[in-house]
Design an enzyme around this catalytic site. Structure first.
Site, PDB file in Angstrom:
ATOM      1  CG  ASP A  77     -61.359   4.478 -34.746  1.00 33.85           C
ATOM      2  OD1 ASP A  77     -61.103   3.258 -34.748  1.00 33.85           O
ATOM      3  OD2 ASP A  77     -61.452   5.161 -35.782  1.00 33.85           O
ATOM      4  CB  ILE A  78     -60.496  -0.414 -31.803  1.00 35.74           C
ATOM      5  CG1 ILE A  78     -59.648  -1.335 -30.918  1.00 35.74           C
ATOM      6  CG2 ILE A  78     -60.656  -0.966 -33.208  1.00 35.74           C
ATOM      7  CD1 ILE A  78     -60.310  -2.630 -30.553  1.00 35.74           C
ATOM      8  N   GLY A 137     -68.053  -2.629 -40.238  1.00 44.02           N
ATOM      9  CA  GLY A 137     -67.825  -2.359 -38.816  1.00 44.02           C
ATOM     10  C   GLY A 137     -66.361  -2.215 -38.452  1.00 44.02           C
ATOM     11  CB  VAL A 138     -64.604  -3.147 -35.346  1.00 41.27           C
ATOM     12  CG1 VAL A 138     -64.604  -4.623 -35.227  1.00 41.27           C
ATOM     13  CG2 VAL A 138     -63.446  -2.552 -34.596  1.00 41.27           C
ATOM     14  CG  ASP A 139     -63.325  -7.516 -40.433  1.00 36.47           C
ATOM     15  OD1 ASP A 139     -62.088  -7.419 -40.442  1.00 36.47           O
ATOM     16  OD2 ASP A 139     -63.954  -8.459 -40.947  1.00 36.47           O
ATOM     17  CB  THR A 190     -72.236  -5.198 -29.543  1.00 38.53           C
ATOM     18  OG1 THR A 190     -71.110  -4.400 -29.931  1.00 38.53           O
ATOM     19  CG2 THR A 190     -71.907  -5.997 -28.304  1.00 38.53           C
ATOM     20  N   GLY A 191     -72.454  -5.406 -33.071  1.00 37.75           N
ATOM     21  CA  GLY A 191     -72.832  -4.588 -34.223  1.00 37.75           C
ATOM     22  C   GLY A 191     -73.677  -5.406 -35.183  1.00 37.75           C
ATOM     23  CB  VAL A 192     -72.710  -6.899 -38.462  1.00 39.53           C
ATOM     24  CG1 VAL A 192     -73.300  -7.852 -39.491  1.00 39.53           C
ATOM     25  CG2 VAL A 192     -72.249  -5.616 -39.148  1.00 39.53           C
TER      26      VAL A 192
HETATM   27  N1  AR6 Z   1     -63.598   1.096 -33.018  1.00 39.36           N
HETATM   28  C1  AR6 Z   1     -64.211   0.482 -31.975  1.00 39.36           C
HETATM   29  N2  AR6 Z   1     -65.431  -0.095 -32.078  1.00 39.36           N
HETATM   30  C2  AR6 Z   1     -66.034  -0.074 -33.289  1.00 39.36           C
HETATM   31  C3  AR6 Z   1     -65.447   0.520 -34.432  1.00 39.36           C
HETATM   32  C4  AR6 Z   1     -64.160   1.123 -34.259  1.00 39.36           C
HETATM   33  N3  AR6 Z   1     -63.522   1.718 -35.272  1.00 39.36           N
HETATM   34  N4  AR6 Z   1     -66.309   0.378 -35.479  1.00 39.36           N
HETATM   35  C5  AR6 Z   1     -67.386  -0.282 -35.019  1.00 39.36           C
HETATM   36  N5  AR6 Z   1     -67.242  -0.544 -33.703  1.00 39.36           N
HETATM   37  P1  AR6 Z   1     -69.159  -5.003 -35.657  1.00 39.36           P
HETATM   38  P2  AR6 Z   1     -69.779  -7.811 -34.967  1.00 39.36           P
HETATM   39  C6  AR6 Z   1     -68.149  -1.230 -32.757  1.00 39.36           C
HETATM   40  O1  AR6 Z   1     -70.367  -4.912 -36.529  1.00 39.36           O
HETATM   41  O2  AR6 Z   1     -71.090  -7.424 -34.422  1.00 39.36           O
HETATM   42  C7  AR6 Z   1     -68.162  -7.226 -39.809  1.00 39.36           C
HETATM   43  O3  AR6 Z   1     -68.689  -6.967 -41.073  1.00 39.36           O
HETATM   44  C8  AR6 Z   1     -69.604  -1.338 -33.157  1.00 39.36           C
HETATM   45  O4  AR6 Z   1     -70.300  -0.141 -32.842  1.00 39.36           O
HETATM   46  O5  AR6 Z   1     -67.900  -4.404 -36.152  1.00 39.36           O
HETATM   47  O6  AR6 Z   1     -68.915  -8.760 -34.196  1.00 39.36           O
HETATM   48  C9  AR6 Z   1     -67.343  -8.492 -39.758  1.00 39.36           C
HETATM   49  O7  AR6 Z   1     -66.652  -8.738 -40.969  1.00 39.36           O
HETATM   50  C10 AR6 Z   1     -70.058  -2.512 -32.306  1.00 39.36           C
HETATM   51  O8  AR6 Z   1     -70.389  -2.089 -30.978  1.00 39.36           O
HETATM   52  O9  AR6 Z   1     -68.809  -6.573 -35.316  1.00 39.36           O
HETATM   53  C11 AR6 Z   1     -68.380  -9.535 -39.493  1.00 39.36           C
HETATM   54  O10 AR6 Z   1     -69.018  -9.956 -40.689  1.00 39.36           O
HETATM   55  C12 AR6 Z   1     -68.805  -3.393 -32.207  1.00 39.36           C
HETATM   56  O11 AR6 Z   1     -67.721  -2.578 -32.661  1.00 39.36           O
HETATM   57  C13 AR6 Z   1     -69.365  -8.840 -38.611  1.00 39.36           C
HETATM   58  O12 AR6 Z   1     -69.241  -7.450 -38.921  1.00 39.36           O
HETATM   59  C14 AR6 Z   1     -68.868  -4.641 -33.049  1.00 39.36           C
HETATM   60  O13 AR6 Z   1     -69.560  -4.374 -34.260  1.00 39.36           O
HETATM   61  C15 AR6 Z   1     -69.058  -9.016 -37.147  1.00 39.36           C
HETATM   62  O14 AR6 Z   1     -70.077  -8.431 -36.383  1.00 39.36           O
END
Ligand code: AR6
Length: 176
Positions: free
Chosen positions: A9-10, A31-33, A122-124
């Site tokens: 977890d970052i 997500g991470v945000d 790689t998420g949303v």
């Molecule tokens: N620690 C590390 N990696 C994580 C964590 C964490 N706590 N949580 C999720 N990930 P995403 P995006 C991974 O969706 O695709 C947000 O709503 C996750 O599994 O967080 O760039 C923003 O506000 C994935 O592999 O970011 C934007 O609207 C990676 O982090 C949108 O999502 C990125 O997933 C950005 O989408």
């Protein structure tokens, strides 16, 4: 400069700067945000709102990066960057590469020695993990090779699943 891969977890990383995969609004999301804002507390959002009211009234464009405090996270700064939404019809890799390059430029300007990145987009934003990993590692390697005088000594990729870790491990072994 070391490249380190960890599964985890970052928000738990003790580093100088944590990179956030934000969106253009800078006002939080999932997500991470979401995790960074939850764990870091309201001081981060407060600075994001101030940035929206000044330098980034129209939002932070994809591929750019800007820092705020890290609030209660065990880090000094959060570097917010906006990844591109994946598109099958249009090659947006230059924007994904730009996220890594610009975040490292901000880290260097701040004097950060250790920087943690998530797998941006790689998420949303649905970027396929293997391709995102290749772009991330190639860009970080190229950027740090060009900036030998950079303050950044360790780039840590914090991968949230075993599959993500495996994709980065493969890309690290194959990256030039
Ligand atoms: N620690 C590390 N990696 C994580 C964590 C964490 N706590 N949580 C999720 N990930 P995403 P995006 C991974 O969706 O695709 C947000 O709503 C996750 O599994 O967080 O760039 C923003 O506000 C994935 O592999 O970011 C934007 O609207 C990676 O982090 C949108 O999502 C990125 O997933 C950005 O989408």
């Amino acid at each position: 400069m070391d490249i380190v891969l960890v599964e985890g977890d970052i928000t738990e990383q003790r580093v100088d700067a944590v990179v956030n995969a934000a969106n253009s609004s800078l006002l939080g999301g999932g997500g991470v945000d979401g995790a960074i804002h939850r764990r870091g507390g309201p001081a981060i959002l407060e600075e994001c709102r101030a940035l929206r009211a000044s330098r980034y009234a129209g939002g932070l464009p994809a591929g750019q990066a800007v820092e705020t405090t890290a609030g209660r996270l065990p880090a000094r700064w959060v570097i917010h960057t906006v990844g591109p939404v994946y598109s099958r019809g249009e090659d947006r890799s230059h924007l994904l590469a730009s996220c890594y390059r610009e975040s490292l430029a901000v880290a260097d300007r701040l004097g950060a020695a250790t920087v943690a990145f998530p797998a941006i987009s790689t998420g949303v934003y649905r970027w396929p993990m293997e391709d995102a990993a290749r772009i991330a590692l190639t860009t970080v390697r190229m950027t740090t090779a060009r900036q030998a005088a950079s303050t950044v000594r360790e780039v840590r990729f914090v991968l949230f699943s075993n599959a993500a870790y495996a994709a980065f491990e493969t890309a690290l072994a194959e990256s030039p």
